[in-house]
Write an enzyme that holds these catalytic residues in place. Structure first.
Site, PDB file in Angstrom:
ATOM      1  CB  THR A 227      -0.925   0.014   1.224  1.00 62.27           C
ATOM      2  OG1 THR A 227      -1.719  -1.174   1.232  1.00 62.27           O
ATOM      3  CG2 THR A 227      -1.850   1.227   1.195  1.00 62.27           C
TER       4      THR A 227
ATOM      5  CE  LYS B 129      -4.526  -1.973   0.689  1.00 65.48           C
ATOM      6  NZ  LYS B 129      -5.306  -2.918   1.519  1.00 65.48           N
TER       7      LYS B 129
ATOM      8  CE  LYS C  63       1.510   2.864   4.899  1.00 66.76           C
ATOM      9  NZ  LYS C  63       1.115   1.943   3.779  1.00 66.76           N
TER      10      LYS C  63
END
Length: 314
Positions: A113, A189, A258
């Site tokens: 990711t 994603k 994040k």
């Protein structure tokens, strides 16, 4: 379709052959993903910053490389599954990186990711070196990776996606192909992770309200499961919050922070206001600031409960 030496092969070739694969990153997700590729009969060379994590794969026949470049050397496809942009950049670039070890025509499959900007950089860097790149992040927790229940979203040149399709299908229960622009998979994603984070915030607030109103979490969980739950993801996080099971982490809260920062970065680039994403990001930031960064990201439940004056287990 061109095979590993440039020859034309029928589409079925890639389903019937076994490939030489490099795999970089053996964390909670990477280890079971690599194990499933090994179980599918592919030849595997792995690298991880902590070499001891490779022991279970080595015992099953995988080779262990000293550097990412060594893991990539001679491989037809190299997977990377790492925590963040910094880890991916460190593993891909430089004289000991994946790119340095890859042969021309070899394929890098990035399942991490990462930011849209880094995915664009990877696509450009590999193209300039005569290499191939497919972005293929996954949805699912470690247990889903172990049981081959991940959902893979992939994007990149059609021929390259088809080339690695058997590998991607060996990792999970389904695959969505999103076109030829590799960073599109990263946008999807990040958008999916934003949905999960938003869902957890709503769950956390609902459980805090019902708990403080004197309702047992198990009772509200039963209502949730009977009335609202249709998705294993939604149900899993509701159960974690109801039972306050935030450790061990399947996905750490600091990684949730994040991801929300990456979501907001993508939103800024596309000029899309996302106020809820900003709110959820601040929730994660508060959790990290309070020292909870290594808990599961569903610990949003604990943060909201604490602000409501609730104590753990009450």
């Amino acid at each position: 379709m061109a095979g590993p030496n440039g020859a034309d092969y029928p589409d079925r070739f890639w389903e019937e052959t076994r490939m030489k694969i490099g795999f970089v990153g053996l964390g909670n997700m990477g280890l079971p993903m690599a194990a499933n590729l090994l179980a599918a009969g592919h030849t595997l060379t792995v690298w991880n910053r902590t070499e001891a994590k490779a022991a279970p794969l080595k015992a099953k026949g995988a080779k262990v490389a000293a550097t990412p470049a060594e893991a990539a050397r001679g491989a037809e496809a190299v997977f990377s599954m790492l925590a963040d942009d910094a880890a991916v950049g460190s593993a891909v670039f430089g004289k000991e990186g994946i790119q340095a070890g890859m042969s021309p025509g070899a394929l890098h499959v990035s399942s991490s990711t990462i930011s849209v900007a880094l995915s664009e950089k990877l696509a450009e860097a590999h193209a300039s070196a005569g290499q191939r790149y497919v972005a293929a992040p996954v949805f699912g927790r470690p247990a889903a990776a172990e049981s081959k229940q991940l959902w893979v979203v992939a994007a990149g040149p059609k021929q390259d996606v088809e080339r690695c399709r058997p590998l991607l299908e060996a990792l999970g229960r389904g695959l969505t192909v999103l076109g030829e622009n590799a960073p599109a998979a990263n946008v999807v994603k990040l958008s999916g992770n934003f949905l999960i984070a938003s869902m957890m915030e709503a769950l956390a607030e609902s459980f805090a309200l019902t708990r403080k109103s004197g309702i047992e979490p198990k009772a509200f969980l039963d209502v949730f499961q009977s009335v609202f739950a249709r998705s294993p993801i939604f149900e899993t996080y509701a159960q974690l919050i109801a039972e306050e099971k935030y450790s061990p982490a399947g996905f750490k809260l600091k990684l949730g922070l994040k991801d929300m920062e990456l979501v907001l970065g993508a939103a800024r680039g596309a000029e899309v206001p996302m106020p809820l994403a900003s709110l959820v990001k601040d929730q994660f930031l508060g959790g990290v600031a309070q020292g909870h960064g290594d808990l599961d990201w569903s610990a949003l439940g604990a943060l909201v409960a604490e602000r409501a004056g609730l104590k753990r287990g009450t």
